[in-house]
Design an enzyme around this catalytic site. Sequence first.
Site, PDB file in Angstrom:
ATOM      1  N   SER A   1      -2.032 -21.362  29.898  1.00  0.00           N
ATOM      2  CA  SER A   1      -1.371 -22.635  29.573  1.00  0.00           C
ATOM      3  C   SER A   1      -2.105 -23.456  30.002  1.00  0.00           C
ATOM      4  O   SER A   1      -3.086 -23.529  31.108  1.00  0.00           O
ATOM      5  CB  SER A   1      -0.030 -22.563  30.107  1.00  0.00           C
TER       6      SER A   1
ATOM      7  N   TYR B   1       5.676 -21.726  37.873  1.00  0.00           N
ATOM      8  CA  TYR B   1       5.404 -21.208  36.361  1.00  0.00           C
ATOM      9  C   TYR B   1       3.738 -21.200  36.340  1.00  0.00           C
ATOM     10  O   TYR B   1       3.204 -20.278  35.913  1.00  0.00           O
ATOM     11  CB  TYR B   1       6.160 -21.969  35.513  1.00  0.00           C
TER      12      TYR B   1
ATOM     13  N   LYS C   1       0.525 -18.387  35.964  1.00  0.00           N
ATOM     14  CA  LYS C   1      -0.482 -18.442  34.794  1.00  0.00           C
ATOM     15  C   LYS C   1      -1.861 -18.256  35.610  1.00  0.00           C
ATOM     16  O   LYS C   1      -2.840 -17.474  35.243  1.00  0.00           O
ATOM     17  CB  LYS C   1      -0.445 -19.696  34.162  1.00  0.00           C
TER      18      LYS C   1
ATOM     19  N   ARG D   1       0.536 -35.974  24.657  1.00  0.00           N
ATOM     20  CA  ARG D   1       0.110 -34.598  24.675  1.00  0.00           C
ATOM     21  C   ARG D   1      -0.340 -34.037  23.257  1.00  0.00           C
ATOM     22  O   ARG D   1      -0.524 -34.555  22.174  1.00  0.00           O
ATOM     23  CB  ARG D   1       1.552 -33.516  24.818  1.00  0.00           C
TER      24      ARG D   1
HETATM   25  P1  NAD Z   1       9.613 -17.055  24.794  1.00  0.00           P
HETATM   26  O1  NAD Z   1      10.387 -16.914  26.167  1.00  0.00           O
HETATM   27  O2  NAD Z   1      10.077 -17.553  23.194  1.00  0.00           O
HETATM   28  O3  NAD Z   1       8.848 -15.596  24.623  1.00  0.00           O
HETATM   29  C1  NAD Z   1       8.475 -14.686  25.703  1.00  0.00           C
HETATM   30  C2  NAD Z   1       9.117 -13.410  25.466  1.00  0.00           C
HETATM   31  O4  NAD Z   1       8.914 -12.527  26.558  1.00  0.00           O
HETATM   32  C3  NAD Z   1      10.593 -13.383  25.253  1.00  0.00           C
HETATM   33  O5  NAD Z   1      11.030 -12.904  24.141  1.00  0.00           O
HETATM   34  C4  NAD Z   1      11.261 -12.887  26.576  1.00  0.00           C
HETATM   35  O6  NAD Z   1      12.394 -12.011  26.090  1.00  0.00           O
HETATM   36  C5  NAD Z   1       9.936 -11.674  26.705  1.00  0.00           C
HETATM   37  N1  NAD Z   1      10.130 -11.312  28.170  1.00  0.00           N
HETATM   38  C6  NAD Z   1       9.793 -12.065  29.246  1.00  0.00           C
HETATM   39  N2  NAD Z   1       9.825 -11.330  30.435  1.00  0.00           N
HETATM   40  C7  NAD Z   1       9.785 -10.068  29.927  1.00  0.00           C
HETATM   41  C8  NAD Z   1       9.803  -8.857  30.627  1.00  0.00           C
HETATM   42  N3  NAD Z   1       9.780  -8.761  31.966  1.00  0.00           N
HETATM   43  N4  NAD Z   1       9.789  -7.711  29.918  1.00  0.00           N
HETATM   44  C9  NAD Z   1       9.708  -7.660  28.566  1.00  0.00           C
HETATM   45  N5  NAD Z   1       9.935  -8.777  28.121  1.00  0.00           N
HETATM   46  C10 NAD Z   1       9.988 -10.236  28.443  1.00  0.00           C
HETATM   47  O7  NAD Z   1       8.176 -17.944  25.143  1.00  0.00           O
HETATM   48  P2  NAD Z   1       7.126 -18.739  24.120  1.00  0.00           P
HETATM   49  O8  NAD Z   1       7.094 -20.043  24.014  1.00  0.00           O
HETATM   50  O9  NAD Z   1       6.790 -17.472  23.127  1.00  0.00           O
HETATM   51  O10 NAD Z   1       5.783 -18.173  25.126  1.00  0.00           O
HETATM   52  C11 NAD Z   1       5.162 -16.978  25.018  1.00  0.00           C
HETATM   53  C12 NAD Z   1       3.986 -17.121  26.345  1.00  0.00           C
HETATM   54  O11 NAD Z   1       3.230 -18.340  26.092  1.00  0.00           O
HETATM   55  C13 NAD Z   1       4.489 -16.985  27.582  1.00  0.00           C
HETATM   56  O12 NAD Z   1       3.756 -16.340  28.528  1.00  0.00           O
HETATM   57  C14 NAD Z   1       4.464 -18.677  27.888  1.00  0.00           C
HETATM   58  O13 NAD Z   1       4.192 -18.912  29.338  1.00  0.00           O
HETATM   59  C15 NAD Z   1       3.007 -19.040  27.207  1.00  0.00           C
HETATM   60  N6  NAD Z   1       3.083 -20.410  26.997  1.00  0.00           N
HETATM   61  C16 NAD Z   1       3.939 -21.036  26.375  1.00  0.00           C
HETATM   62  C17 NAD Z   1       4.093 -22.447  25.975  1.00  0.00           C
HETATM   63  C18 NAD Z   1       5.144 -23.191  24.973  1.00  0.00           C
HETATM   64  O14 NAD Z   1       5.278 -24.269  25.139  1.00  0.00           O
HETATM   65  N7  NAD Z   1       5.811 -22.084  24.571  1.00  0.00           N
HETATM   66  C19 NAD Z   1       3.170 -23.270  26.380  1.00  0.00           C
HETATM   67  C20 NAD Z   1       2.078 -22.577  26.932  1.00  0.00           C
HETATM   68  C21 NAD Z   1       1.994 -21.125  27.270  1.00  0.00           C
HETATM   69  C1  UD1 Z   2       5.883 -28.621  29.478  1.00  0.00           C
HETATM   70  C2  UD1 Z   2       5.606 -27.976  30.756  1.00  0.00           C
HETATM   71  C3  UD1 Z   2       4.314 -27.070  30.808  1.00  0.00           C
HETATM   72  C4  UD1 Z   2       4.088 -26.282  29.419  1.00  0.00           C
HETATM   73  C5  UD1 Z   2       4.596 -27.245  28.153  1.00  0.00           C
HETATM   74  C6  UD1 Z   2       4.382 -26.084  27.164  1.00  0.00           C
HETATM   75  C7  UD1 Z   2       6.907 -29.391  32.175  1.00  0.00           C
HETATM   76  C8  UD1 Z   2       6.532 -30.303  33.563  1.00  0.00           C
HETATM   77  N1  UD1 Z   2       5.715 -29.035  31.806  1.00  0.00           N
HETATM   78  O1  UD1 Z   2       4.828 -29.701  29.177  1.00  0.00           O
HETATM   79  O2  UD1 Z   2       4.089 -26.623  31.819  1.00  0.00           O
HETATM   80  O3  UD1 Z   2       2.891 -25.601  29.524  1.00  0.00           O
HETATM   81  O4  UD1 Z   2       5.609 -27.812  28.555  1.00  0.00           O
HETATM   82  O5  UD1 Z   2       5.161 -26.554  26.065  1.00  0.00           O
HETATM   83  O6  UD1 Z   2       7.862 -29.027  31.844  1.00  0.00           O
HETATM   84  N2  UD1 Z   2       9.687 -35.892  26.848  1.00  0.00           N
HETATM   85  C9  UD1 Z   2      10.441 -36.856  26.850  1.00  0.00           C
HETATM   86  N3  UD1 Z   2      11.782 -36.414  26.484  1.00  0.00           N
HETATM   87  C10 UD1 Z   2      12.338 -35.114  26.631  1.00  0.00           C
HETATM   88  C11 UD1 Z   2      11.391 -34.070  26.725  1.00  0.00           C
HETATM   89  C12 UD1 Z   2       9.897 -34.388  26.912  1.00  0.00           C
HETATM   90  O7  UD1 Z   2      10.293 -37.892  26.770  1.00  0.00           O
HETATM   91  O8  UD1 Z   2      13.553 -35.015  26.487  1.00  0.00           O
HETATM   92  C13 UD1 Z   2       8.239 -36.088  27.122  1.00  0.00           C
HETATM   93  C14 UD1 Z   2       7.540 -35.578  28.278  1.00  0.00           C
HETATM   94  O9  UD1 Z   2       7.547 -36.700  29.376  1.00  0.00           O
HETATM   95  C15 UD1 Z   2       6.374 -35.514  27.868  1.00  0.00           C
HETATM   96  C16 UD1 Z   2       6.252 -35.099  26.316  1.00  0.00           C
HETATM   97  O10 UD1 Z   2       7.553 -35.595  25.830  1.00  0.00           O
HETATM   98  O11 UD1 Z   2       5.319 -36.653  27.979  1.00  0.00           O
HETATM   99  C17 UD1 Z   2       6.219 -33.669  26.022  1.00  0.00           C
HETATM  100  O12 UD1 Z   2       7.298 -32.842  27.102  1.00  0.00           O
HETATM  101  P1  UD1 Z   2       7.439 -31.331  26.877  1.00  0.00           P
HETATM  102  O13 UD1 Z   2       7.549 -31.054  25.344  1.00  0.00           O
HETATM  103  O14 UD1 Z   2       8.550 -30.982  27.911  1.00  0.00           O
HETATM  104  O15 UD1 Z   2       6.016 -30.870  27.469  1.00  0.00           O
HETATM  105  P2  UD1 Z   2       4.926 -31.015  28.852  1.00  0.00           P
HETATM  106  O16 UD1 Z   2       5.922 -31.819  29.568  1.00  0.00           O
HETATM  107  O17 UD1 Z   2       3.897 -31.648  28.088  1.00  0.00           O
END
Ligand code: NAD
Ligand code: UD1
Length: 340
Positions: free
Chosen positions: A127, A151, A155, A233
């Site tokens: 991330s 968190y 990572k 972002r």
């Molecule tokens: P998500 O929660 O939708 O998917 C993660 C999946 O992992 C879920 O289905 C959950 O049930 C499963 N899981 C968690 N722990 C487990 C375990 N111990 N054994 C088996 N399954 C398990 O999340 P996502 O948004 O799809 O994110 C996927 C990956 O990408 C994560 O590692 C997350 O940290 C990373 N990531 C997500 C974002 C984002 O904004 N969504 C941003 C940066 C990184």
């Molecule tokens: C968040 C996580 C980051 C993760 C990323 C992935 C936090 C502090 N950081 O980032 O670790 O990798 O998600 O998606 O949670 N905002 C509003 N109102 C809301 C929600 C968000 O104004 O109700 C604003 C936030 O202040 C930010 C932007 O929208 O400026 C994006 O927010 P968000 O979607 O939560 O993502 P990040 O904070 O960038």
Amino acid sequence: MSGKTVLVSGGAGYIGSHTCVELLNAGYEVICVDDLRNSKEQVMERIERITGKQPIFFRIDLCNYDALDRVFHSYKIDAVIHFAGLKAVGESVEKPLEYYSNNLNATINLLRCMELYGVNKIVFSSSATVYGNPKTVPITEDADRWCTNPYGWTKYMSEQIISDWCVANKDASAMLLRYFNPIGAHKSGLIGEDPNGIPNNLLPYICQVSAGKLEYLRVYGDDYDTPDGTGVRDYIHVVDLARGHINALKYLDGASGCECVNLGTGVGYSVLEVVKAYSEACGKEIPYKIVGRRAGDIATCYAATDKARELLNWQAELNLHDMCASAYNWQCKNPNGYEQ
Ligand code: NAD
Ligand code: UD1
């Protein structure tokens, strides 16, 4: 590598499900391992409706080494894409041990099985959070890393564990993908983001405002040093992100060692720009109120994208309108997420 078998951990989740679709469409066999702690099994049937194929699915906790070992024992796996993990920043501050335990044990157990069964390629979901508060933007992959919550540290530490594993295993290759802000949904509206409870992230929150489930959006701060004062972002369409994993697998085919690559668009949008784009996509006003800053938020974050282009031959193709329109489509077709 098409025709080969990829084990997808966390494949029932938001990004994992979109990646399963791209993998199946590209001709890979997919084995999905997920304990469904943050997802629903209905996802598998939705994936089949899109692709005509279903992943092989195992409901397994990755922290259960023996159960995972049985999967590796039963199939010839060519590569792993590791999505599984807990991902809520605020919750990680409240429950650090749960986050370290789950996210790190899951990574270690996967690597142990890979080592035992001679599986050498791994793509890992990292991330942009590993960059903390960046000194400059766009953020390049060699920027300093520092995290501000458990968190993020999981990572950071998983990146280190995978990198050390590659040093110890000369045939191993790993791609650490640092995602910026994934949003949007598959164009079919059959799969998308289905958060539990009140969403923390911007787009899922806006979706629920557009559906009338939440009254208005709270915009966290309009006094940042950005063009309109709200946070900026790098939002990336989840389908573009999913495609990036296919390119990463292809890259790993001829590679050794561990690399990290940003997956973003390289363009930053402010909260108010996203609200405007979403309003245009759904044809409705999104009511909002400016409130104070959210603790831990940074002003501006967007990716340098050169390394993804050069190493993976990948770049984002979908724009902010596509992201908002697809998110709205998913919201309209699934007002209660996967629960009908
Ligand atoms: P998500 O929660 O939708 O998917 C993660 C999946 O992992 C879920 O289905 C959950 O049930 C499963 N899981 C968690 N722990 C487990 C375990 N111990 N054994 C088996 N399954 C398990 O999340 P996502 O948004 O799809 O994110 C996927 C990956 O990408 C994560 O590692 C997350 O940290 C990373 N990531 C997500 C974002 C984002 O904004 N969504 C941003 C940066 C990184
Ligand atoms: C968040 C996580 C980051 C993760 C990323 C992935 C936090 C502090 N950081 O980032 O670790 O990798 O998600 O998606 O949670 N905002 C509003 N109102 C809301 C929600 C968000 O104004 O109700 C604003 C936030 O202040 C930010 C932007 O929208 O400026 C994006 O927010 P968000 O979607 O939560 O993502 P990040 O904070 O960038």
